[in-house]
Design an enzyme around this catalytic site. Sequence first.
Site, PDB file in Angstrom:
ATOM      1  N   SER A  22      51.927  41.983  46.820  1.00 33.50           N
ATOM      2  CA  SER A  22      52.057  42.272  45.395  1.00 33.50           C
ATOM      3  C   SER A  22      51.587  43.682  45.063  1.00 33.50           C
ATOM      4  CB  SER A  22      51.233  41.263  44.579  1.00 33.50           C
ATOM      5  OG  SER A  22      51.319  41.561  43.209  1.00 33.50           O
ATOM      6  N   LEU A  74      46.801  46.773  37.475  1.00 34.07           N
ATOM      7  CA  LEU A  74      47.806  45.727  37.249  1.00 34.07           C
ATOM      8  C   LEU A  74      48.730  46.041  36.072  1.00 34.07           C
ATOM      9  CD1 LEU A  74      45.450  42.697  37.917  1.00 34.07           C
ATOM     10  CD2 LEU A  74      47.326  43.431  39.388  1.00 34.07           C
ATOM     11  N   CYS A 134      41.196  39.257  39.237  1.00 37.56           N
ATOM     12  CA  CYS A 134      41.149  39.795  37.880  1.00 37.56           C
ATOM     13  C   CYS A 134      39.765  39.563  37.276  1.00 37.56           C
ATOM     14  CB  CYS A 134      42.186  39.124  36.996  1.00 37.56           C
ATOM     15  SG  CYS A 134      43.892  39.326  37.509  1.00 37.56           S
TER      16      CYS A 134
END
Length: 305
Positions: A22, A74, A134
């Site tokens: 990712s 992100l 996160c």
Amino acid sequence: MSKLLSVEFAGVRFENPITTASGTFGSGMEYGEYVDVSRLGAVTTKGVADKPWSGNPTPRIAETNSGMLNAIGLQNPGVETFIERDLAFLKKRGAKVIVNVCGHSEEEYLNVVERLAKDDVKDDIDLLEINISCPNVKEGGIAFGQKPEMAEKITKAVKSVAYQPVVMKLSPNVTDIKEMAKAVEAGGADGVSLINTLTGMKIDVKRKAFALANKTGGMSGPAVHPIAVRMVYEVAHSTNLPIIGMGGVASTEDALEMMMAGATMVAVGTANFHNPYITSEIIDGMEKYAAEQKLSSISEIIRCV
């Protein structure tokens, strides 16, 4: 594509074990002129949040002697744009899709997972990868993946609303990654992916300043590969969960090493930046290896050491 490379992960059949890490492959479109995305085992998207995130201030990337640091934060356009643009592209190209989900709170994670469980998109997505690195804004900024009880709690919450199998992405920035893996297994995870980046720092000695505006960033690339292999091995021997192994994978040998340590699938990340063809090259290399070794299936090498 040879059936030699086919693997099953959390009940889903993939034509080969290779996916993308990712944040290193966009959501597929960015590499479309270099890679036939339908040939990959799957495309793992960049992080998807319930609303657009602008990310961290620049500079956000710094090269190191043996990899790179990133503090992108992100950045993403939010779940609705992802569905309309990126998911539509991937499905049109016939790719298998693993959606990476991010959030600053349990509510934010669940908003995305619930949206991806709706009838208009649920069958276009094969797996969910939940990024628990996160920061939890309601807990003072500590990452969900740094305390076992928090990891178990968010896993249970996501599983309660998810349509697709749930893969929890583990952070290596913990004392014992085995405890984190056991926690998400207890929470009902269908699989795990590891490792996420290691926290690092670089200082520009000429400017006497941090190389990244964020001061610290996530270290990835060849330097982290032996650490990632060790952690994959430890998790494979302490849980019953299938693993997507990642961390410094830059060759067929690296990918095979991950599988021998215990990974069912392997994600290629930083290597995409300097060689956009690397995923295809690794798939070709795996096919050659399987034939040379006279394997009936590449799955035979999983956890073979």
